[in-house]
Structures are given as structure tokens and as C-alpha cells.
Design a protein around this motif. Structure first.
Motif, PDB file in Angstrom:
ATOM      1  N   SER A 148      -8.132   0.055  11.243  1.00 30.81           N
ATOM      2  CA  SER A 148      -8.755   0.447  12.408  1.00 30.81           C
ATOM      3  C   SER A 148     -10.195   0.857  11.579  1.00 30.81           C
ATOM      4  CB  SER A 148      -7.690   0.952  13.496  1.00 30.81           C
ATOM      5  OG  SER A 148      -7.974   2.152  12.630  1.00 30.81           O
ATOM      6  N   PHE A 149     -10.645   1.242  12.239  1.00 28.57           N
ATOM      7  CA  PHE A 149     -12.167   1.954  12.080  1.00 28.57           C
ATOM      8  C   PHE A 149     -12.061   3.058  11.657  1.00 28.57           C
ATOM      9  CE2 PHE A 149     -15.079   4.895  13.522  1.00 28.57           C
ATOM     10  CZ  PHE A 149     -16.658   4.366  12.870  1.00 28.57           C
ATOM     11  N   SER A 150     -10.885   3.674  12.629  1.00 29.60           N
ATOM     12  CA  SER A 150     -10.275   5.464  11.788  1.00 29.60           C
ATOM     13  C   SER A 150      -9.735   5.316  10.578  1.00 29.60           C
ATOM     14  CB  SER A 150      -9.616   5.812  12.645  1.00 29.60           C
ATOM     15  OG  SER A 150     -10.168   6.627  14.565  1.00 29.60           O
ATOM     16  N   ALA A 151      -8.743   4.805  10.472  1.00 31.08           N
ATOM     17  CA  ALA A 151      -7.879   4.702   8.521  1.00 31.08           C
ATOM     18  C   ALA A 151      -8.336   3.839   8.080  1.00 31.08           C
ATOM     19  CB  ALA A 151      -7.167   2.919   9.630  1.00 31.08           C
ATOM     20  N   TYR A 152     -10.358   3.120   8.230  1.00 33.05           N
ATOM     21  CA  TYR A 152     -10.070   2.884   7.422  1.00 33.05           C
ATOM     22  C   TYR A 152     -11.509   3.680   6.725  1.00 33.05           C
ATOM     23  CZ  TYR A 152     -14.070   0.243   4.447  1.00 33.05           C
ATOM     24  OH  TYR A 152     -14.614  -0.235   3.709  1.00 33.05           O
ATOM     25  N   VAL A 153     -11.797   4.638   7.683  1.00 28.30           N
ATOM     26  CA  VAL A 153     -13.079   5.769   7.622  1.00 28.30           C
ATOM     27  C   VAL A 153     -12.567   6.659   6.802  1.00 28.30           C
ATOM     28  CG1 VAL A 153     -14.345   7.803   8.714  1.00 28.30           C
ATOM     29  CG2 VAL A 153     -14.967   5.799   9.277  1.00 28.30           C
ATOM     30  N   ARG A 154     -11.091   7.113   7.470  1.00 27.45           N
ATOM     31  CA  ARG A 154      -9.821   8.135   6.739  1.00 27.45           C
ATOM     32  C   ARG A 154      -9.769   7.471   4.956  1.00 27.45           C
ATOM     33  NH1 ARG A 154      -6.873   8.167  11.661  1.00 27.45           N
ATOM     34  NH2 ARG A 154      -5.823   6.872  10.468  1.00 27.45           N
ATOM     35  N   GLN A 155      -9.238   6.562   4.730  1.00 21.10           N
ATOM     36  CA  GLN A 155      -9.575   6.579   2.946  1.00 21.10           C
ATOM     37  C   GLN A 155     -11.157   5.574   3.166  1.00 21.10           C
ATOM     38  OE1 GLN A 155      -9.676   1.156   3.004  1.00 21.10           O
ATOM     39  NE2 GLN A 155      -7.670   2.129   1.283  1.00 21.10           N
ATOM     40  N   CYS A 156     -11.639   6.528   3.460  1.00 26.69           N
ATOM     41  CA  CYS A 156     -13.034   5.723   2.364  1.00 26.69           C
ATOM     42  C   CYS A 156     -12.560   7.370   2.393  1.00 26.69           C
ATOM     43  CB  CYS A 156     -14.227   5.636   3.871  1.00 26.69           C
ATOM     44  SG  CYS A 156     -14.074   3.649   3.406  1.00 26.69           S
ATOM     45  N   ALA A 157     -13.085   8.048   2.836  1.00 26.03           N
ATOM     46  CA  ALA A 157     -13.063   9.748   2.957  1.00 26.03           C
ATOM     47  C   ALA A 157     -12.573  10.510   1.808  1.00 26.03           C
ATOM     48  CB  ALA A 157     -13.495  10.812   4.251  1.00 26.03           C
ATOM     49  N   ILE A 158     -10.642   9.934   1.801  1.00 25.81           N
ATOM     50  CA  ILE A 158      -9.764  10.442   0.868  1.00 25.81           C
ATOM     51  C   ILE A 158      -9.815   9.500  -0.741  1.00 25.81           C
ATOM     52  CG2 ILE A 158      -7.613   9.646   0.200  1.00 25.81           C
ATOM     53  CD1 ILE A 158      -7.084   9.891   2.967  1.00 25.81           C
ATOM     54  N   GLN A 159     -10.474   8.485  -0.225  1.00 27.34           N
ATOM     55  CA  GLN A 159     -11.225   7.920  -1.493  1.00 27.34           C
ATOM     56  C   GLN A 159     -12.015   8.790  -2.383  1.00 27.34           C
ATOM     57  OE1 GLN A 159     -12.234   3.925  -1.077  1.00 27.34           O
ATOM     58  NE2 GLN A 159      -9.183   3.612  -1.677  1.00 27.34           N
ATOM     59  N   ARG A 160     -13.390   9.167  -1.731  1.00 23.63           N
ATOM     60  CA  ARG A 160     -14.583  10.038  -2.578  1.00 23.63           C
ATOM     61  C   ARG A 160     -14.410  11.142  -2.074  1.00 23.63           C
ATOM     62  NH1 ARG A 160     -20.266   9.361  -2.001  1.00 23.63           N
ATOM     63  NH2 ARG A 160     -20.779  11.584  -2.697  1.00 23.63           N
ATOM     64  N   LEU A 161     -13.104  11.738  -1.971  1.00 24.25           N
ATOM     65  CA  LEU A 161     -12.547  13.303  -2.269  1.00 24.25           C
ATOM     66  C   LEU A 161     -12.155  13.040  -3.831  1.00 24.25           C
ATOM     67  CD1 LEU A 161     -11.479  14.480   1.448  1.00 24.25           C
ATOM     68  CD2 LEU A 161     -13.516  15.654  -0.081  1.00 24.25           C
ATOM     69  N   MET A 162     -11.354  12.334  -3.417  1.00 25.13           N
ATOM     70  CA  MET A 162     -10.168  12.145  -5.268  1.00 25.13           C
ATOM     71  C   MET A 162     -11.076  12.007  -6.394  1.00 25.13           C
ATOM     72  SD  MET A 162      -7.430  11.569  -4.162  1.00 25.13           S
ATOM     73  CE  MET A 162      -6.184  10.967  -4.986  1.00 25.13           C
TER      74      MET A 162
END
Length: 71
Positions: A50-64
Motif C-alpha cells: 500500500s502507499f502507507s506501507a511503502y512510505v513507512r518502509q522508505c522512512a525506516i530505510q532512511r533512518l537506518m
């Protein structure tokens, strides 16, 4: 213990990902250009998310990445 505490203590990738993915969901409104939203929706769909899951994944990857946690 918060995100920054985990990073400062040298937590591994699994610990940090677990922390970032847990907790109650919060509703957030963001304003982005329509073309960007459409592009994100297309990429999310191609990834089976979903849009939300993708945005969450991108945010987590960026923070990592910013925390210097390697894969």
C-alpha cells in the motif's frame, strides 16, 4: 528507550527496525505534489504494498542509513 538511544548504544539493525515498526498507528497528513504521490503509489503497487506501507518502509530505510546501520 527511544530511537536515538538505540543508535547511541550501538543497537543492531534488527533491534532498530523492530523499534521503528512497533507501536500504535498515528494518522498523519502530508502535502506532496500530485505527481509524486502518483509515482509513489505506482512503485508501491509494483512492490505489492500500500502507499502507507511503502512510505513507512522508505522512512525506516532512511533512518537506518542515517544511523549508520549496515544491512
Amino acid at each position: 528507550m527511544g530511537y536515538r538511544d538505540l543508535v547511541d548504544k550501538g543497537a543492531d539493525r534488527t533491534e532498530i527496525q523492530s523499534f521503528l515498526a512497533q507501536g500504535e498507528m498515528a494518522t498523519t497528513t502530508i502535502r506532496i505534489p500530485a505527481n509524486l504521490k502518483a509515482t509513489i503509489m505506482e512503485e508501491a503497487s509494483l512492490s505489492g504494498m500500500s502507499f502507507s506501507a511503502y512510505v513507512r518502509q522508505c522512512a525506516i530505510q532512511r533512518l537506518m542509513t542515517e544511523a549508520g546501520v549496515s544491512k
